[in-house]
Design a protein around this motif. Structure first.
Motif, PDB file in Angstrom:
ATOM      1  N   LYS A 730      35.810  31.492  50.061  1.00 32.00           N
ATOM      2  CA  LYS A 730      35.501  32.802  49.496  1.00 32.00           C
ATOM      3  C   LYS A 730      36.039  32.913  48.072  1.00 32.00           C
ATOM      4  O   LYS A 730      37.175  32.544  47.787  1.00 32.00           O
ATOM      5  N   ASN A 732      35.619  36.081  45.122  1.00 40.38           N
ATOM      6  CA  ASN A 732      35.049  37.405  44.832  1.00 40.38           C
ATOM      7  C   ASN A 732      34.133  37.871  45.957  1.00 40.38           C
ATOM      8  O   ASN A 732      33.081  38.480  45.742  1.00 40.38           O
ATOM      9  N   GLY A 733      34.543  37.548  47.202  1.00 44.77           N
ATOM     10  CA  GLY A 733      33.794  38.008  48.361  1.00 44.77           C
ATOM     11  C   GLY A 733      32.604  37.144  48.724  1.00 44.77           C
ATOM     12  O   GLY A 733      31.921  37.427  49.717  1.00 44.77           O
TER      13      GLY A 733
END
Length: 762
Positions: A730, A732-733
């Motif tokens: 992951k 930034n999401g």
């Protein structure tokens, strides 16, 4: 003589000649003056019915019966000689005799040309006449090579003849020795001395029996061979039409009417254009001044017509059928274009029935030594209406061939590909979305060969074209680097890394009409749809890939060739068809389709693929664009392409395979689990980026190598990279792949390989 002779002169004009009749009239006059009184009426004195016998008794017959028999015989002979059956029999006898005699000349000429350099000299003369000195030099070199090989064969025959005689003598002695040895064994076994020569006598009897059989069968065999030879000569003569024209069977064709200035002017006057008819009437020279010279042009004639003031060229072009029929021609036998001269129509008028005759085989079939060079060479495609050879330059040319189904589209496209395949530098990637084996002979020539009409095949074809885009982009970056180092454009394109790459998609309308859509699974397990693979809209991956290559591929030797049916906006987008340098069309149904296939300007200037005859004009193309020499100012040309059947295509393909060092073709049905370096591929897709989202990475891997990564999902990608520590993480999401982790994994693998090598060495 009595009055009976006076009244009844017999009708003997058919028996005697004029002098005899005059003599009789004189005799009758003398008798009348001597015996008949002037006052006595002859008619009242003697009945008329008794006059004829008296005259017949008085006059000689002079062989009248024989003359009548001769006349009857002459009439019978004339009737028999002029009878329709006699004429047919005479024509048949002359025709078949001429076939045999002319066929003997054809076979003799063929044998002579096969054993001499006559063909080489003729082709060399044609090449010199056409100004092609390179081809002339090639034919001269072939002639010299043929002479050397022929001389070597003759010298071998001279030197081997004594050896053959010696070998035959040794063989005969060996056989006789074997027979005597066998006889000796028999004599020892049976205690009979004469058994020594028994095998030899048996062999002599066998030879005698064989000679007897040959003597009996020789007559029938000779008769059969003679009959077969005459049949062969007859077929050769019939094929080449060596019989006189009057002796040939009627073909049912309309007699050819020669085109004269008066016929052309009359046809234009009766065209139904009032201003044109009025202008012709007002011309003092009988309208001869509006016509240019009528010149021979192939199997027809050509003439330029300057129209009177007030008459538009569109009015004449729109009445093609009526104008052709006014000149006693069919519509397809008249072709009209607009030359550079204003208010002028150029007409080419074929001889009646000439366009229905075949044009002959392709040079690729005739000459097995044909070579190709895509950069400077020209592919032999067929003949124009003048009968001149049509040669196509395919270097850095995008190509589109369209037309109705079963009219020769695949054969026309394949003929160009077969010539190009003889250049070993050219690389092919091919998708046949018909899938009936028309391109099977390219197995071993094309790097990729996809065959089939399903959505799965469309997906494979899309990946193939997208890989072509990736290759184009790689070459573009490399070209910038080499240019920065001072390399010239010619030097760059001569580098093997810039070898021509041709992406062929046959039946491309299947891709433009496909509804296949990309699907992928998110990290949460949901199945989502991405961009469609096929389709004619802007979001179509296939369309976008074709468009990208049209925009930039030519500069780095990456080109596309597409073949498609029935061009419409639904199955051939405007942006895609207009990105081609060469646009060719077979027979089409409507003028609007013709404009989509070739463009509006060529059709407005006279190009008319919609006027071709469906089924009868198979392989006849109307071509517009670059790559083909055309008369100045003429935007299109009609080409009658050479047809290369499947057997000949396979033979040419075998010659091309021999130039490619055992290339293995990768197809849609090949094993996708081939050994590849996944880390290297991931690093290639990353490029200079520090990290890349997993969906983008998966998409890039599929474009890079669809055969390996075409069916990969995010789970497969993760499982492949997790053992080396480069799996998505992951950021930034979003799950992303890091360039640093990939490089670290590659370094660890290299260190492990080095340690393993050192351990093995110890």
């Amino acid at each position: 003589m009595s009055d009976l002779s006076i009244r009844g002169e017999p009708d003997v004009g058919e028996v005697v000649d004029l002098d005899e009749r005059r003599a009789r009239r004189a005799l009758v006059s003398l008798v009348k003056e001597a015996t008949v009184p002037e006052a006595a009426p002859v008619a009242d004195a003697i009945p008329e019915q008794v006059q004829q016998p008296a005259v017949e008794d008085a006059l000689p017959a002079h062989g009248s019966g024989r003359a009548r028999r001769l006349r009857r015989a002459a009439r019978r002979v004339r009737t028999i000689a002029t009878h329709d059956r006699t004429r047919k029999a005479l024509r048949a006898a002359v025709r078949h005799t001429a076939y045999v005699w002319g066929g003997a000349g054809v076979v003799t000429k063929r044998a002579w040309e096969g054993r001499t350099v006559a063909v080489h000299h003729r082709m060399r003369a044609l090449a010199l006449a056409a100004g092609d000195h390179m081809a002339a030099a090639e034919w001269q070199a072939k002639a010299d090579s043929f002479r050397r090989e022929r001389h070597q064969r003759r010298m071998d025959l001279i030197t081997r003849t004594p050896q053959a005689v010696k070998s035959a003598a040794i063989g005969a002695a060996g056989v006789e020795g074997a027979l005597l040895l066998l006889g000796a064994c028999m004599a020892i076994h049976d205690h009979q001395l004469h058994d020594v020569v028994a095998p030899t006598l048996a062999a002599v009897d066998a030879v005698r029996a064989l000679c007897w059989f040959v003597g009996v069968a020789w007559g029938p065999a000779l008769a059969l061979m003679t009959l077969a030879g005459l049949s062969h000569l007859w077929r050769a003569g019939q094929k080449h039409e060596t019989a006189p024209r009057w002796a040939r069977p009627a073909s049912g064709a309309v007699d050819d009417v020669p085109i004269t200035p008066s016929i052309v002017v009359k046809a234009l006057s009766d065209l139904g254009v009032p201003q044109l008819k009025k202008g012709i009437k007002e011309m003092a020279d009988g309208a001869a001044g509006m016509l240019g010279p009528i010149t021979l042009a192939g199997c027809g004639v050509e003439v330029d017509v300057t129209l009177p003031s007030g008459v538009s060229t569109e009015e004449v072009l729109g009445k093609r059928r009526k104008l052709a029929e006014n000149m006693n021609r069919h519509e397809h036998e008249l072709h009209m274009t607009l030359p550079p001269t204003p208010r002028t129509v150029r007409m080419w008028i074929a001889d009646s029935g000439a366009l229905d005759l075949p044009i002959g085989p392709s040079p690729l079939v005739i000459d097995p030594d044909t070579t190709a060079q895509m950069h400077h060479g020209r592919a032999p495609w067929g003949q124009d209406l003048r009968g001149d050879a049509v040669l196509v330059n395919l270097h850095q040319k995008h190509l589109l061939i369209t037309g109705m189904s079963n009219q020769g589209k695949t054969a026309s496209l394949r003929a160009l590909a077969l010539w190009t395949a003889l250049d070993p530098r050219v690389k092919f990637r091919l998708a046949d979305l018909k899938g009936v084996g028309d391109w099977q002979m390219f197995e071993g020539i094309a790097e990729v060969l996809i065959q089939g009409p399903t959505d799965e095949h469309v997906i494979e074809a899309t990946h193939m074209v997208e890989e072509g885009v990736a290759e184009m982009q790689r070459r573009g970056k490399l070209m910038l680097q080499l240019s920065a180092k001072g390399w010239s454009q010619d030097k760059i394109l001569a580098d093997p890394r810039f070898d021509p790459l041709v992406l062929i998609v046959d039946e491309a309308q299947v891709a433009y009409g496909s509804g296949a859509v990309e699907t992928y699974t998110t990290d949460s397990g949901a199945v989502r749809k991405g961009a469609p693979y096929g389709g004619a809209k802007q979001d179509s991956r296939y369309f976008q890939a074709i468009k990208a290559i049209h925009d930039q591929g030519r500069a780095v030797n990456v080109t596309t060739w597409e073949g498609t049916q029935d061009p419409t906006d639904a199955n051939l987008p405007k942006r895609s068809r207009e990105g081609n340098h060469i646009r060719a069309s077979l027979v089409l149904g409507t003028e609007s389709q013709a404009k989509m296939a070739l463009g509006e300007n060529p059709v407005d200037a006279g190009a008319a693929p919609h006027k071709l005859r469906q089924g009868l004009d198979k392989g006849t193309l109307v071509v517009a664009g670059a790559g083909i020499d055309m008369p100045p100012g003429q935007p299109s040309i009609t080409v009658r392409t050479h047809y290369i059947n499947e057997d000949d295509a396979k033979e040419i393909a075998e010659r091309a395979k021999a130039l490619r060092s055992g290339l293995k073709t990768q197809g849609a049905d090949k094993d996708a689990a081939q050994e590849v370096d996944h880390l290297a591929d991931v690093l290639t897709v990353l490029g200079q980026a520090d990290r890349l989202r997993s969906p983008d990475m998966l998409h890039g891997l599929k474009n890079l190598n669809s055969a390996v990564y075409g069916e990969w999902t995010f789970e497969v990608l993760t499982q492949a990279l997790k053992p080396v520590g480069a799996e998505p993480r992951k950021y930034n999401g979003n799950p992303s792949i890091s360039r640093a982790r990939v490089l670290a994994a590659i370094e660890r693998r290299a260190e492990e390989a080095e340690n393993t090598t050192e351990f093995d060495g110890q």
